[in-house]
Design a protein around this motif. Sequence first.
Motif, PDB file in Angstrom:
ATOM      1  N   ILE A  39       0.854  -1.191   0.000  1.00 30.08           N
ATOM      2  CA  ILE A  39       0.000   0.000   0.000  1.00 30.08           C
ATOM      3  C   ILE A  39       0.884   1.233   0.000  1.00 30.08           C
ATOM      4  O   ILE A  39       1.869   1.301   0.742  1.00 30.08           O
ATOM      5  CB  ILE A  39      -0.932  -0.015   1.233  1.00 30.08           C
ATOM      6  N   GLU A  40       0.538   2.190  -0.841  1.00 27.18           N
ATOM      7  CA  GLU A  40       1.257   3.463  -0.912  1.00 27.18           C
ATOM      8  C   GLU A  40       0.254   4.606  -0.886  1.00 27.18           C
ATOM      9  O   GLU A  40      -0.915   4.419  -1.212  1.00 27.18           O
ATOM     10  CB  GLU A  40       2.078   3.542  -2.208  1.00 27.18           C
ATOM     11  N   HIS A  41       0.744   5.792  -0.517  1.00 29.98           N
ATOM     12  CA  HIS A  41      -0.120   6.970  -0.487  1.00 29.98           C
ATOM     13  C   HIS A  41       0.690   8.218  -0.817  1.00 29.98           C
ATOM     14  O   HIS A  41       1.918   8.230  -0.664  1.00 29.98           O
ATOM     15  CB  HIS A  41      -0.805   7.112   0.881  1.00 29.98           C
ATOM     16  N   THR A  42       0.020   9.254  -1.288  1.00 29.67           N
ATOM     17  CA  THR A  42       0.662  10.542  -1.543  1.00 29.67           C
ATOM     18  C   THR A  42      -0.388  11.633  -1.628  1.00 29.67           C
ATOM     19  O   THR A  42      -1.582  11.370  -1.794  1.00 29.67           O
ATOM     20  CB  THR A  42       1.502  10.512  -2.835  1.00 29.67           C
ATOM     21  N   GLU A  43       0.078  12.862  -1.542  1.00 31.71           N
ATOM     22  CA  GLU A  43      -0.799  14.006  -1.717  1.00 31.71           C
ATOM     23  C   GLU A  43      -1.213  14.087  -3.182  1.00 31.71           C
ATOM     24  O   GLU A  43      -0.396  13.839  -4.065  1.00 31.71           O
ATOM     25  CB  GLU A  43      -0.087  15.306  -1.322  1.00 31.71           C
ATOM     26  N   PRO A  44      -2.468  14.455  -3.462  1.00 33.41           N
ATOM     27  CA  PRO A  44      -2.925  14.490  -4.853  1.00 33.41           C
ATOM     28  C   PRO A  44      -2.080  15.377  -5.767  1.00 33.41           C
ATOM     29  O   PRO A  44      -1.841  15.017  -6.918  1.00 33.41           O
ATOM     30  CB  PRO A  44      -4.352  15.033  -4.752  1.00 33.41           C
ATOM     31  N   GLU A  45      -1.596  16.497  -5.246  1.00 28.90           N
ATOM     32  CA  GLU A  45      -0.839  17.412  -6.099  1.00 28.90           C
ATOM     33  C   GLU A  45       0.538  16.860  -6.491  1.00 28.90           C
ATOM     34  O   GLU A  45       1.161  17.348  -7.428  1.00 28.90           O
ATOM     35  CB  GLU A  45      -0.702  18.791  -5.452  1.00 28.90           C
ATOM     36  N   TRP A 105       5.692   7.728  -4.225  1.00 35.40           N
ATOM     37  CA  TRP A 105       4.621   7.630  -3.234  1.00 35.40           C
ATOM     38  C   TRP A 105       5.210   7.104  -1.938  1.00 35.40           C
ATOM     39  O   TRP A 105       6.195   6.372  -1.942  1.00 35.40           O
ATOM     40  CB  TRP A 105       3.527   6.699  -3.753  1.00 35.40           C
ATOM     41  N   TYR A 106       4.607   7.463  -0.820  1.00 35.12           N
ATOM     42  CA  TYR A 106       5.047   6.970   0.488  1.00 35.12           C
ATOM     43  C   TYR A 106       4.543   5.550   0.685  1.00 35.12           C
ATOM     44  O   TYR A 106       3.382   5.262   0.410  1.00 35.12           O
ATOM     45  CB  TYR A 106       4.475   7.831   1.620  1.00 35.12           C
ATOM     46  N   MET A 107       5.409   4.679   1.201  1.00 41.75           N
ATOM     47  CA  MET A 107       4.979   3.319   1.469  1.00 41.75           C
ATOM     48  C   MET A 107       4.284   3.274   2.828  1.00 41.75           C
ATOM     49  O   MET A 107       4.763   3.848   3.797  1.00 41.75           O
ATOM     50  CB  MET A 107       6.150   2.347   1.459  1.00 41.75           C
ATOM     51  N   TRP A 108       3.135   2.623   2.883  1.00 48.64           N
ATOM     52  CA  TRP A 108       2.408   2.412   4.130  1.00 48.64           C
ATOM     53  C   TRP A 108       2.908   1.092   4.711  1.00 48.64           C
ATOM     54  O   TRP A 108       2.630   0.027   4.166  1.00 48.64           O
ATOM     55  CB  TRP A 108       0.909   2.367   3.873  1.00 48.64           C
ATOM     56  N   LYS A 109       3.677   1.182   5.783  1.00 51.21           N
ATOM     57  CA  LYS A 109       4.278   0.006   6.408  1.00 51.21           C
ATOM     58  C   LYS A 109       5.139  -0.727   5.379  1.00 51.21           C
ATOM     59  O   LYS A 109       5.611  -0.135   4.417  1.00 51.21           O
ATOM     60  CB  LYS A 109       3.222  -0.886   7.042  1.00 51.21           C
ATOM     61  N   LEU A 110       5.351  -2.006   5.588  1.00 54.81           N
ATOM     62  CA  LEU A 110       6.119  -2.808   4.630  1.00 54.81           C
ATOM     63  C   LEU A 110       5.150  -3.554   3.719  1.00 54.81           C
ATOM     64  O   LEU A 110       3.978  -3.728   4.063  1.00 54.81           O
ATOM     65  CB  LEU A 110       6.994  -3.817   5.378  1.00 54.81           C
ATOM     66  N   LYS A 167      -7.875   0.705   4.550  1.00 58.12           N
ATOM     67  CA  LYS A 167      -8.709   1.647   5.301  1.00 58.12           C
ATOM     68  C   LYS A 167      -7.890   2.385   6.348  1.00 58.12           C
ATOM     69  O   LYS A 167      -8.053   3.587   6.526  1.00 58.12           O
ATOM     70  CB  LYS A 167      -9.885   0.913   5.955  1.00 58.12           C
ATOM     71  N   ALA A 168      -6.996   1.678   7.041  1.00 63.25           N
ATOM     72  CA  ALA A 168      -6.156   2.316   8.056  1.00 63.25           C
ATOM     73  C   ALA A 168      -5.263   3.387   7.437  1.00 63.25           C
ATOM     74  O   ALA A 168      -5.094   4.476   8.007  1.00 63.25           O
ATOM     75  CB  ALA A 168      -5.309   1.269   8.768  1.00 63.25           C
ATOM     76  N   CYS A 169      -4.720   3.108   6.258  1.00 61.66           N
ATOM     77  CA  CYS A 169      -3.895   4.103   5.555  1.00 61.66           C
ATOM     78  C   CYS A 169      -4.729   5.309   5.173  1.00 61.66           C
ATOM     79  O   CYS A 169      -4.314   6.457   5.351  1.00 61.66           O
ATOM     80  CB  CYS A 169      -3.257   3.472   4.320  1.00 61.66           C
ATOM     81  N   HIS A 170      -5.925   5.054   4.658  1.00 64.94           N
ATOM     82  CA  HIS A 170      -6.822   6.147   4.276  1.00 64.94           C
ATOM     83  C   HIS A 170      -7.233   6.981   5.489  1.00 64.94           C
ATOM     84  O   HIS A 170      -7.252   8.205   5.434  1.00 64.94           O
ATOM     85  CB  HIS A 170      -8.053   5.583   3.573  1.00 64.94           C
ATOM     86  N   ASP A 171      -7.553   6.315   6.603  1.00 66.48           N
ATOM     87  CA  ASP A 171      -7.948   7.028   7.817  1.00 66.48           C
ATOM     88  C   ASP A 171      -6.805   7.876   8.367  1.00 66.48           C
ATOM     89  O   ASP A 171      -7.025   8.972   8.889  1.00 66.48           O
ATOM     90  CB  ASP A 171      -8.427   6.047   8.892  1.00 66.48           C
ATOM     91  N   ALA A 172      -5.567   7.381   8.255  1.00 66.80           N
ATOM     92  CA  ALA A 172      -4.409   8.118   8.750  1.00 66.80           C
ATOM     93  C   ALA A 172      -3.988   9.254   7.818  1.00 66.80           C
ATOM     94  O   ALA A 172      -3.330  10.203   8.242  1.00 66.80           O
ATOM     95  CB  ALA A 172      -3.235   7.159   8.953  1.00 66.80           C
ATOM     96  N   ASN A 173      -4.380   9.152   6.550  1.00 67.37           N
ATOM     97  CA  ASN A 173      -4.014  10.142   5.531  1.00 67.37           C
ATOM     98  C   ASN A 173      -5.242  10.483   4.698  1.00 67.37           C
ATOM     99  O   ASN A 173      -5.301  10.167   3.510  1.00 67.37           O
ATOM    100  CB  ASN A 173      -2.912   9.576   4.627  1.00 67.37           C
ATOM    101  N   PRO A 174      -6.250  11.137   5.304  1.00 62.83           N
ATOM    102  CA  PRO A 174      -7.549  11.300   4.629  1.00 62.83           C
ATOM    103  C   PRO A 174      -7.524  12.112   3.340  1.00 62.83           C
ATOM    104  O   PRO A 174      -8.363  11.905   2.482  1.00 62.83           O
ATOM    105  CB  PRO A 174      -8.414  11.971   5.690  1.00 62.83           C
ATOM    106  N   GLY A 175      -6.562  12.979   3.166  1.00 64.79           N
ATOM    107  CA  GLY A 175      -6.531  13.793   1.951  1.00 64.79           C
ATOM    108  C   GLY A 175      -5.666  13.218   0.860  1.00 64.79           C
ATOM    109  O   GLY A 175      -5.511  13.821  -0.203  1.00 64.79           O
ATOM    110  N   HIS A 176      -5.089  12.057   1.077  1.00 65.88           N
ATOM    111  CA  HIS A 176      -4.153  11.471   0.129  1.00 65.88           C
ATOM    112  C   HIS A 176      -4.825  10.466  -0.800  1.00 65.88           C
ATOM    113  O   HIS A 176      -5.859   9.899  -0.482  1.00 65.88           O
ATOM    114  CB  HIS A 176      -3.049  10.722   0.884  1.00 65.88           C
ATOM    115  N   HIS A 177      -4.167  10.252  -1.950  1.00 66.01           N
ATOM    116  CA  HIS A 177      -4.506   9.105  -2.784  1.00 66.01           C
ATOM    117  C   HIS A 177      -3.897   7.887  -2.098  1.00 66.01           C
ATOM    118  O   HIS A 177      -2.769   7.945  -1.596  1.00 66.01           O
ATOM    119  CB  HIS A 177      -3.886   9.207  -4.170  1.00 66.01           C
TER     120      HIS A 177
END
Length: 118
Positions: free
Chosen positions: A49-55, A62-67, A83-93
């Motif tokens: 799982i990865e996440h980043t700011e939309p811009e 992208w930032y890695m969520w855990k390993l 869901k945990a990644c989304h909840d911790a980073n609500p504005g991110h993809h």
Amino acid sequence: MSTVQDYPSRLSTPESRKMGTFSYLPPMDDGEIRKQVEWIVKHGWNPAIEHTEPEFAGATYWYMWKLPMFGESDVDAILAELKACHDANPGHHVRLIGYDNFTQSQGANMVVYRGAAV
């Protein structure tokens, strides 16, 4: 001959940017997301799982969520981490990746939660 549809995607308009094949389709509901996770697990791929700011989605790593979840076969555990990644980073993809051990590459890559464009 059919006409190819143009999808206007511009750097100046973050909400118009496309990220992979699934981004051209309507957003997936929970059942469709579950089917994609099941497909990744069925093929023995390792979810990550990865996440980043939309811009910054197209311009940076992208930032890695855990390993990566090596060997994880519990679909509910993978969905809970998304869901945990989304909840911790609500504005991110937030995207799910399925790493294929055989080809040593990404076999699947899809944005599951789309953050609000700035």
